[in-house]
Motif scaffolding. Structure first.
Motif, PDB file in Angstrom:
ATOM      1  N   VAL A 242     -59.748 -16.963  17.891  1.00 10.98           N
ATOM      2  CA  VAL A 242     -59.817 -17.289  16.465  1.00 10.98           C
ATOM      3  C   VAL A 242     -58.451 -16.980  15.864  1.00 10.98           C
ATOM      4  N   LYS A 243     -57.815 -18.025  15.330  1.00  8.54           N
ATOM      5  CA  LYS A 243     -56.505 -17.847  14.688  1.00  8.54           C
ATOM      6  C   LYS A 243     -56.701 -17.860  13.179  1.00  8.54           C
ATOM      7  N   GLY A 244     -56.161 -16.852  12.516  1.00 11.47           N
ATOM      8  CA  GLY A 244     -56.373 -16.735  11.074  1.00 11.47           C
ATOM      9  C   GLY A 244     -57.729 -16.105  10.812  1.00 11.47           C
ATOM     10  N   LYS A 245     -58.070 -16.049   9.520  1.00  8.07           N
ATOM     11  CA  LYS A 245     -59.326 -15.385   9.135  1.00  8.07           C
ATOM     12  C   LYS A 245     -60.058 -16.227   8.105  1.00  8.07           C
ATOM     13  N   GLY A 246     -61.339 -15.940   7.929  1.00  5.28           N
ATOM     14  CA  GLY A 246     -62.113 -16.583   6.858  1.00  5.28           C
ATOM     15  C   GLY A 246     -62.297 -18.069   7.082  1.00  5.28           C
ATOM     16  N   ASP A 247     -62.575 -18.791   5.973  1.00  6.77           N
ATOM     17  CA  ASP A 247     -62.926 -20.206   6.079  1.00  6.77           C
ATOM     18  C   ASP A 247     -61.802 -21.076   6.612  1.00  6.77           C
ATOM     19  N   GLY A 248     -60.545 -20.628   6.465  1.00 13.96           N
ATOM     20  CA  GLY A 248     -59.426 -21.446   6.945  1.00 13.96           C
ATOM     21  C   GLY A 248     -59.089 -21.211   8.407  1.00 13.96           C
ATOM     22  N   ALA A 249     -59.891 -20.434   9.130  1.00 16.97           N
ATOM     23  CA  ALA A 249     -59.563 -20.071  10.514  1.00 16.97           C
ATOM     24  C   ALA A 249     -59.609 -21.284  11.440  1.00 16.97           C
ATOM     25  N   THR A 250     -58.877 -21.168  12.548  1.00 18.46           N
ATOM     26  CA  THR A 250     -58.886 -22.193  13.587  1.00 18.46           C
ATOM     27  C   THR A 250     -59.528 -21.605  14.838  1.00 18.46           C
ATOM     28  N   ILE A 251     -60.433 -22.389  15.438  1.00 22.24           N
ATOM     29  CA  ILE A 251     -61.011 -21.974  16.723  1.00 22.24           C
ATOM     30  C   ILE A 251     -60.191 -22.686  17.795  1.00 22.24           C
ATOM     31  N   PHE A 252     -59.496 -21.885  18.588  1.00 26.17           N
ATOM     32  CA  PHE A 252     -58.612 -22.434  19.618  1.00 26.17           C
ATOM     33  C   PHE A 252     -59.218 -22.152  20.981  1.00 26.17           C
ATOM     34  N   THR A 253     -59.189 -23.149  21.881  1.00 27.34           N
ATOM     35  CA  THR A 253     -59.684 -22.919  23.245  1.00 27.34           C
ATOM     36  C   THR A 253     -58.780 -23.644  24.241  1.00 27.34           C
ATOM     37  N   PRO A 254     -58.570 -23.049  25.422  1.00 27.80           N
ATOM     38  CA  PRO A 254     -57.763 -23.730  26.433  1.00 27.80           C
ATOM     39  C   PRO A 254     -58.308 -25.122  26.735  1.00 27.80           C
ATOM     40  N   LYS A 255     -57.395 -26.090  26.814  1.00 30.33           N
ATOM     41  CA  LYS A 255     -57.856 -27.466  27.053  1.00 30.33           C
ATOM     42  C   LYS A 255     -58.293 -27.644  28.507  1.00 30.33           C
ATOM     43  N   LEU A 256     -59.086 -28.667  28.743  1.00 25.76           N
ATOM     44  CA  LEU A 256     -59.646 -28.910  30.081  1.00 25.76           C
ATOM     45  C   LEU A 256     -58.588 -29.605  30.935  1.00 25.76           C
ATOM     46  N   THR A 257     -57.895 -28.803  31.747  1.00 29.24           N
ATOM     47  CA  THR A 257     -56.776 -29.337  32.536  1.00 29.24           C
ATOM     48  C   THR A 257     -57.231 -29.835  33.896  1.00 29.24           C
ATOM     49  N   GLY A 258     -58.524 -29.663  34.222  1.00 29.78           N
ATOM     50  CA  GLY A 258     -58.998 -30.020  35.560  1.00 29.78           C
ATOM     51  C   GLY A 258     -59.275 -28.780  36.398  1.00 29.78           C
ATOM     52  N   THR A 259     -58.739 -27.628  35.977  1.00 31.14           N
ATOM     53  CA  THR A 259     -59.012 -26.401  36.727  1.00 31.14           C
ATOM     54  C   THR A 259     -60.004 -25.495  35.983  1.00 31.14           C
ATOM     55  N   LEU A 260     -60.410 -25.918  34.777  1.00 23.53           N
ATOM     56  CA  LEU A 260     -61.413 -25.143  34.028  1.00 23.53           C
ATOM     57  C   LEU A 260     -62.772 -25.828  34.151  1.00 23.53           C
ATOM     58  N   LEU A 261     -63.813 -25.004  34.062  1.00 20.63           N
ATOM     59  CA  LEU A 261     -65.163 -25.553  34.047  1.00 20.63           C
ATOM     60  C   LEU A 261     -65.474 -26.054  32.623  1.00 20.63           C
ATOM     61  N   PRO A 262     -65.826 -27.321  32.476  1.00 20.10           N
ATOM     62  CA  PRO A 262     -66.131 -27.843  31.128  1.00 20.10           C
ATOM     63  C   PRO A 262     -67.494 -27.365  30.633  1.00 20.10           C
ATOM     64  N   GLY A 263     -67.509 -26.251  29.947  1.00 17.99           N
ATOM     65  CA  GLY A 263     -68.772 -25.643  29.501  1.00 17.99           C
ATOM     66  C   GLY A 263     -69.445 -26.470  28.417  1.00 17.99           C
ATOM     67  N   ILE A 264     -70.759 -26.541  28.490  1.00 18.73           N
ATOM     68  CA  ILE A 264     -71.538 -27.250  27.474  1.00 18.73           C
ATOM     69  C   ILE A 264     -71.613 -26.381  26.211  1.00 18.73           C
ATOM     70  N   THR A 265     -71.619 -25.063  26.394  1.00 18.14           N
ATOM     71  CA  THR A 265     -71.575 -24.170  25.235  1.00 18.14           C
ATOM     72  C   THR A 265     -70.235 -24.324  24.520  1.00 18.14           C
ATOM     73  N   ARG A 266     -69.154 -24.385  25.284  1.00 24.64           N
ATOM     74  CA  ARG A 266     -67.813 -24.597  24.720  1.00 24.64           C
ATOM     75  C   ARG A 266     -67.810 -25.853  23.863  1.00 24.64           C
ATOM     76  N   ASP A 267     -68.276 -26.952  24.434  1.00 19.71           N
ATOM     77  CA  ASP A 267     -68.275 -28.222  23.722  1.00 19.71           C
ATOM     78  C   ASP A 267     -69.147 -28.137  22.457  1.00 19.71           C
ATOM     79  N   SER A 268     -70.315 -27.498  22.590  1.00 19.71           N
ATOM     80  CA  SER A 268     -71.233 -27.406  21.441  1.00 19.71           C
ATOM     81  C   SER A 268     -70.630 -26.547  20.341  1.00 19.71           C
ATOM     82  N   LEU A 269     -69.978 -25.441  20.736  1.00 20.88           N
ATOM     83  CA  LEU A 269     -69.403 -24.547  19.721  1.00 20.88           C
ATOM     84  C   LEU A 269     -68.239 -25.201  18.987  1.00 20.88           C
ATOM     85  N   LEU A 270     -67.467 -26.033  19.689  1.00 18.60           N
ATOM     86  CA  LEU A 270     -66.367 -26.731  19.008  1.00 18.60           C
ATOM     87  C   LEU A 270     -66.943 -27.639  17.920  1.00 18.60           C
TER      88      LEU A 270
END
Ligand SMILES: *Cc1c(COP(=O)(O)O)cnc(C)c1O
Length: 361
Positions: A242-270
């Motif tokens: 989480v970058k920043g705080k409050g309503d203006g915050a950004t949710i940052f996550t490592p992009k799917l480069t092919g070596t990460l497991l594409p989580g369904i929770t990850r996708d849903s939370l985005l």
């Protein structure tokens, strides 16, 4: 491909079942039924069979024991307050299962059959779905190479199997995890099997898990295999910053480069994060950017996400080059808000705007 249902002759004693559902632990007890379907290169898939839970009898020369040609999935059934039961995005699990099957030279299985088998198993074992907050029925589909042979080649036979286990509240918000950033071991390299849910990835991760425990950490954070610099994921969960705080915050996550497991929770939370008005970003983050971002206050929270725990707060990190704490090491208000929202959709208390919920009955 259809599913033939042969109910169990000996369901679990009602008293034992209610004790187990009242205090399920995680992955300790299994429901009364299971599903099996068999495939051969010659005949394709046979019909599936839903029958009493019990051991499989396999020849010692079955290919999976030697060459680990195997994939699995993890998903949950949730009990709603009206006592009905719902699945969450099961077709996403079916699609990921088939992508994994392709990568591991296993046969694809019709998505409709996959979801139907899950629905039927949950329906017949509905009394096993616990109902207290944070509890659910964890469902484990898997497929393995079942041909009897010694010799490395794609199996000409496979077995699809489905089992389920009631699980308790995995998550304790007062117990954030500390993570060990591993540079001695890697999880996945480009061209490997990092984006597939295969048992082999987990077997290869266990030494790193031990190394993390020796450092007093609950979980391992994996870096990219080449530069050992870019943050990929944590144990069996994806990571969010989480970058920043409050309503203006950004949710940052490592992009799917092919070596990460594409989580369904990850996708849903985005998606949930966007719905709640947060900015969402997928990209690359190095360990130095992580540490510096925490030091400067730009990164205010770190959490991990996956089906088993939904969201786990990461209170701090340790590496060979030092350790740091995220805020006070315990509170993560944005992570908790996202968690409550996703759980609300899964349990039917918050509107399902995206058509994610599939009712079982
Ligand atoms: C299953 C898994 C995840 C999380 O995926 P979900 O679909 O959210 O449960 C993340 N990383 C790894 C390595 C996994 O195996």
């Amino acid at each position: 491909m259809k599913l033939n249902i042969t109910p169990s002759a000996h369901p679990t004693d009602l008293k034992i079942r209610s004790e187990r559902v009242a205090d399920p632990g995680f992955g300790r007890y299994f429901t009364d039924h299971m599903v099996i379907a068999k495939w051969s290169a010659k005949d394709g898939w046979s019909d599936g069979e839903l029958h009493a839970y019990g051991p499989l009898s396999l020849d010692p020369a079955t290919l999976v024991f030697h060459y680990a040609q195997e994939i699995f999935e993890g998903m949950k059934a949730y009990r709603w307050s009206d006592s009905s039961v719902a699945l969450f995005r099961p077709f996403e699990n079916a699609k990921r299962f088939n992508r994994g099957a392709l990568r591991m030279a296993l046969p694809e299985i019709p998505e409709d059959f996959f979801v139907e088998s899950v629905k039927q198993l949950v329906a017949i074992d509905k009394e096993w779905v616990p109902g207290k907050p944070g509890e659910s029925l964890y469902i484990r589909p898997f497929m393995f190479a079942s041909e009897v042979a010694i010799g490395v080649r794609p199996s000409n036979e496979a077995i699809y199997c489905l089992i389920a286990t009631p699980v308790g509240a995995y998550f304790d918000p007062t117990k954030p995890v500390t993570v060990w950033i591993s540079t001695d071991y890697i999880r996945a390299a480009p061209g490997g099997t990092g984006e597939v849910k295969c048992g082999g990835n987990y077997a290869a991760s266990l030494m790193a898990q031990k190394a993390a425990a020796a450092q007093g950490c609950e979980q391992v954070v994996w870096l990219d295999a080449i530069e050992k610099k870019w943050v990929e994921e944590m144990g069996g969960m994806n990571l969010c910053f989480v970058k920043g705080k409050g309503d203006g915050a950004t949710i940052f996550t490592p992009k799917l480069t092919g070596t990460l497991l594409p989580g369904i929770t990850r996708d849903s939370l985005l998606t949930v994060a966007r719905d709640l008005g947060y900015k969402v970003e997928e990209g690359m983050i190095s360990v130095d950017e992580w540490r510096n971002g925490v030091a400067s206050g730009e990164i205010s929270e770190v959490f991990a996400c996956g089906t088993a725990a939904v969201i786990s707060i990461v209170g701090g990190a340790k590496s060979a080059n030092g350790s740091w704490t995220h805020g006070d090491g315990k509170s993560a208000p944005i992570a908790m808000r996202l968690r409550e929202h996703l759980l609300g959709i899964q349990h039917g208390t918050i509107e399902d705007k995206h058509g994610w919920v599939v009712k079982v009955g």
